[in-house]
Design an enzyme around this catalytic site. Structure first.
Site, PDB file in Angstrom:
ATOM      1  N   ASN A  43     -18.542 -10.869  93.815  1.00 14.65           N
ATOM      2  CA  ASN A  43     -19.949 -10.951  94.000  1.00 14.65           C
ATOM      3  C   ASN A  43     -20.265  -9.722  95.242  1.00 14.65           C
ATOM      4  OD1 ASN A  43     -22.711 -11.290  95.241  1.00 14.65           O
ATOM      5  ND2 ASN A  43     -22.619 -13.354  93.771  1.00 14.65           N
ATOM      6  N   HIS A  44     -21.060  -8.586  94.450  1.00 10.48           N
ATOM      7  CA  HIS A  44     -21.274  -7.812  95.329  1.00 10.48           C
ATOM      8  C   HIS A  44     -22.356  -7.899  96.512  1.00 10.48           C
ATOM      9  CE1 HIS A  44     -18.761  -5.091  92.916  1.00 10.48           C
ATOM     10  NE2 HIS A  44     -19.542  -5.389  91.966  1.00 10.48           N
ATOM     11  N   ASP A 104     -17.708 -20.325  97.809  1.00  6.71           N
ATOM     12  CA  ASP A 104     -18.122 -20.853  96.770  1.00  6.71           C
ATOM     13  C   ASP A 104     -19.421 -21.392  97.135  1.00  6.71           C
ATOM     14  OD1 ASP A 104     -17.674 -21.043  94.209  1.00  6.71           O
ATOM     15  OD2 ASP A 104     -18.259 -22.944  94.315  1.00  6.71           O
ATOM     16  N   SER A 105     -20.573 -21.108  96.400  1.00  2.00           N
ATOM     17  CA  SER A 105     -21.806 -21.198  96.695  1.00  2.00           C
ATOM     18  C   SER A 105     -22.740 -21.459  95.504  1.00  2.00           C
ATOM     19  CB  SER A 105     -22.574 -20.016  97.730  1.00  2.00           C
ATOM     20  OG  SER A 105     -22.017 -18.956  97.341  1.00  2.00           O
TER      21      SER A 105
HETATM   22  O1  LIG Z   1     -27.388 -16.341  99.071  1.00  3.05           O
HETATM   23  C1  LIG Z   1     -27.578 -16.403  97.659  1.00  3.05           C
HETATM   24  N1  LIG Z   1     -28.577 -16.059  97.205  1.00  3.05           N
HETATM   25  C2  LIG Z   1     -28.902 -16.254  96.048  1.00  3.05           C
HETATM   26  N2  LIG Z   1     -27.999 -16.629  95.017  1.00  3.05           N
HETATM   27  C3  LIG Z   1     -26.960 -17.184  95.592  1.00  3.05           C
HETATM   28  C4  LIG Z   1     -26.393 -17.362  96.962  1.00  3.05           C
HETATM   29  N3  LIG Z   1     -25.329 -17.734  97.145  1.00  3.05           N
HETATM   30  C5  LIG Z   1     -25.054 -18.202  95.902  1.00  3.05           C
HETATM   31  N4  LIG Z   1     -25.752 -17.628  95.244  1.00  3.05           N
HETATM   32  C6  LIG Z   1     -25.618 -17.944  93.430  1.00  3.05           C
HETATM   33  C7  LIG Z   1     -25.073 -16.843  93.048  1.00  3.05           C
HETATM   34  C8  LIG Z   1     -24.484 -17.196  91.977  1.00  3.05           C
HETATM   35  O2  LIG Z   1     -24.901 -17.388  90.812  1.00  3.05           O
HETATM   36  C9  LIG Z   1     -23.807 -18.592  92.632  1.00  3.05           C
HETATM   37  C10 LIG Z   1     -22.456 -18.199  93.139  1.00  3.05           C
HETATM   38  O3  LIG Z   1     -21.519 -18.678  92.465  1.00  3.05           O
HETATM   39  P1  LIG Z   1     -19.756 -18.192  93.045  1.00  3.05           P
HETATM   40  O4  LIG Z   1     -18.987 -18.759  92.108  1.00  3.05           O
HETATM   41  O5  LIG Z   1     -19.851 -18.846  94.353  1.00  3.05           O
HETATM   42  O6  LIG Z   1     -20.001 -16.647  93.328  1.00  3.05           O
HETATM   43  P2  LIG Z   1     -19.877 -15.514  92.150  1.00  3.05           P
HETATM   44  O7  LIG Z   1     -19.524 -16.220  91.001  1.00  3.05           O
HETATM   45  O8  LIG Z   1     -21.106 -14.913  92.079  1.00  3.05           O
HETATM   46  O9  LIG Z   1     -18.761 -14.617  92.826  1.00  3.05           O
HETATM   47  P3  LIG Z   1     -17.371 -15.123  93.153  1.00  3.05           P
HETATM   48  O10 LIG Z   1     -16.948 -16.501  92.603  1.00  3.05           O
HETATM   49  O11 LIG Z   1     -16.289 -14.214  92.816  1.00  3.05           O
HETATM   50  O12 LIG Z   1     -17.392 -15.163  94.833  1.00  3.05           O
HETATM   51  O13 LIG Z   1     -24.742 -19.115  93.199  1.00  3.05           O
HETATM   52 MG   LIG Z   2     -17.798 -17.692  90.794  1.00  3.83          MG
END
Ligand SMILES: O=c1nc[nH]c2c1ncn2[C@H]1C[C@H](O)[C@@H](COP(=O)(O)OP(=O)(O)OP(=O)(O)O)O1
Ligand SMILES: [Mg+2]
Length: 230
Positions: A43-44, A104-105
């Site tokens: 996630n950029h 993970d968020s």
């Molecule tokens: O500060 C934030 N501001 C806005 N949205 C956010 C935030 N923090 C998480 N989010 C949303 C983005 C994504 O739809 C999901 C995270 O999902 P999550 O699986 O943790 O991240 P991801 O799949 O985008 O990338 P990765 O798993 O490679 O870290 O929640």
């Molecule tokens: Mg993810």
């Protein structure tokens, strides 16, 4: 005014010069090896936040040091998924002295039973992008006649390294609104108004997130762990 103190100049003895010369390369060698943090995320928006917030360590996205690969987030909690991601990247590291940090968020809306929660990244489907997810959550609120409702972000940060595995959490509370306002931040930010504000994170300056977002709060705790690893 008393007599001026005799200025004592330190005249280095031959031994101390030799020692200084000897230590120098060793010292600068030690100085060079800053701890390196490998971000286990694709996630950029997260990479940008972590790289702008963490200054004491070298912070590298894992895809800069190895081919990016799919990581199945099969966990049932943010913590499970954060550990799954960090372990998966740590296993592939060449230099096991590096520390892998994952996040993970997601956003949870109590009136929707906590949706989307750990499914925030695929709320609009497995191939959904951030815009699809944002628009789906807006539409879901609209379909229920909700213009504004309490919501909160959760971030679980996992650290995996030679000294073990760690996981910390942070939360940010506020309201989700049934419209998107502003382009700052990423993901659901344009529809999220933090407690104490009237603008969304999409409208607010990014320094607001740095001050007290779920990720910033979790990172404060992660720092305590990182310091203990030095
Ligand atoms: O500060 C934030 N501001 C806005 N949205 C956010 C935030 N923090 C998480 N989010 C949303 C983005 C994504 O739809 C999901 C995270 O999902 P999550 O699986 O943790 O991240 P991801 O799949 O985008 O990338 P990765 O798993 O490679 O870290 O929640
Ligand atoms: Mg993810």
């Amino acid at each position: 005014m008393g007599t001026p103190k005799r200025l004592r100049f330190f005249v280095p003895s031959a031994q101390s010069v030799a020692c200084g010369l000897f230590l120098k390369p060793f010292t600068c060698k030690v100085m060079e090896k800053r701890l390196r943090i490998i971000l286990a995320t694709s996630n950029h928006g997260k990479v940008k936040e972590f790289q702008s917030w963490i200054s004491e360590y070298e912070v590298v996205a894992y895809s800069d040091i190895m081919p990016s690969f799919e990581i199945d987030e099969t966990g049932t909690t943010f913590k499970d998924n954060a550990l799954i991601k960090a372990r998966a990247v740590y296993e592939k590291l060449e230099d096991k002295n590096d520390i892998v940090l994952s996040d993970d968020s997601g956003i949870s809306v109590p009136v929707l039973g906590g949706e989307p929660g750990i499914y925030s990244a695929r709320y609009a489907g497995v191939h959904a992008n951030a815009k699809d997810n944002l628009n789906k959550l807006i539409q879901t609120l609209k379909d229920k006649g909700i213009a504004k409702t309490p919501a909160f972000y959760t971030a679980a940060i996992a650290l995996v390294c030679a000294k073990g595995e760690f996981c910390v959490h942070g939360w940010m509370h506020g309201d989700a609104i049934a419209e998107a306002r502003g382009n700052n931040g990423f993901g659901y930010d344009p529809m999220f108004i933090p407690c104490g504000y009237t603008q969304t994170l999409g409208e607010l300056d990014e320094s607001v997130k740095k001050a007290f977002s779920h990720r910033a709060r979790a990172l404060e705790l992660a720092y305590i762990v990182l310091k203990s690893l030095k």
